[in-house]
Motif scaffolding. Sequence first.
Motif, short mmCIF file in Angstrom:
data_model
loop_
_atom_site.label_atom_id
_atom_site.label_comp_id
_atom_site.label_asym_id
_atom_site.label_seq_id
_atom_site.Cartn_x
_atom_site.Cartn_y
_atom_site.Cartn_z
N UNK A 23 -60.55 28.29 61.33
CA UNK A 23 -61.21 29.57 61.40
C UNK A 23 -62.23 29.65 62.72
N UNK A 24 -61.73 30.34 63.77
CA UNK A 24 -62.81 30.30 64.85
C UNK A 24 -62.86 31.61 65.52
N UNK A 25 -63.70 31.58 66.52
CA UNK A 25 -63.59 33.20 67.31
C UNK A 25 -62.37 33.53 67.85
N UNK A 26 -61.36 32.75 68.07
CA UNK A 26 -60.10 33.18 68.35
C UNK A 26 -59.10 33.62 67.50
N UNK A 27 -59.09 32.76 66.43
CA UNK A 27 -57.78 32.84 65.43
C UNK A 27 -58.16 32.12 64.03
N UNK A 28 -57.47 32.47 62.98
CA UNK A 28 -57.60 31.64 61.92
C UNK A 28 -56.21 31.53 61.51
N UNK A 29 -55.93 30.37 60.61
CA UNK A 29 -54.61 30.07 59.96
C UNK A 29 -54.82 29.25 58.83
N UNK A 30 -53.92 29.94 57.87
CA UNK A 30 -54.01 29.29 56.55
C UNK A 30 -52.51 29.36 55.93
N UNK A 31 -52.29 28.50 54.91
CA UNK A 31 -51.19 28.72 54.09
C UNK A 31 -51.50 28.98 52.75
N UNK A 32 -50.55 29.85 51.94
CA UNK A 32 -50.80 30.27 50.38
C UNK A 32 -49.57 31.13 50.19
N UNK A 33 -49.53 31.95 49.22
CA UNK A 33 -48.45 32.45 48.69
C UNK A 33 -48.79 33.98 49.05
N UNK A 34 -47.78 34.87 49.29
CA UNK A 34 -47.72 36.31 49.17
C UNK A 34 -47.03 36.70 47.82
N UNK A 66 -42.35 47.10 37.72
CA UNK A 66 -41.85 46.05 38.61
C UNK A 66 -42.05 44.71 38.29
N UNK A 67 -41.54 43.61 39.08
CA UNK A 67 -41.97 42.51 38.61
C UNK A 67 -42.81 41.68 39.96
N UNK A 68 -43.73 41.22 39.55
CA UNK A 68 -44.26 40.20 40.86
C UNK A 68 -43.62 38.98 41.24
N UNK A 69 -43.24 38.67 42.59
CA UNK A 69 -42.62 37.30 42.78
C UNK A 69 -43.56 36.76 43.78
N UNK A 70 -43.61 35.47 43.94
CA UNK A 70 -44.19 34.84 44.66
C UNK A 70 -43.80 34.09 45.89
#
Length: 157
Positions: A83-94, A106-110
């Motif tokens: 996480x810096x002044x130009x960009x940030x990157x993460x992994x996770x779930x939507x 509805x049903x939530x899916x990850x």
Amino acid sequence: MHGHRTTRTAALLCAALGLTAAVGTASAAPAASPAPADRATALPSAPPVLVDCLWHPKVRPSAFILACGDGNSRLASLKWDHWDARSAKATGVNVVNDCEPYCAAGTFHTYPVVVRLDKAQPWKKDPRTQRYDRIVLEYPAQRPEQFEKVMTYPLWD
């Protein structure tokens, strides 16, 4: 005697001009060094923020709502690689609601997702604060049916 006075006047005039030049140079020297305000702007600024649905600035949040109106799409379990002044990157779930037969039932899916933030811009609410202007979601495996492998969205201001 008149010639002696002219020589003496010329010598005094040269000495006065020399003194004026020395004083002028000495007084100009401090102006060439940076003023305290200039030094303050050279210090590193705070990292950009991610503005959430409630207009709160966040740095490295563990969760983020993408669909502010209904909450049917959100990011969770975010682990930030950088996480810096130009960009940030993460992994996770939507976490996405399939809205079948309709959203309330509805049903939530990850779905595993890589999240990228960039295009830091001044935040309208506080122009001294930089905020990320764009989010890119990349689905390395499965994804919601209506989504592309890479989805790019502007972020609100």
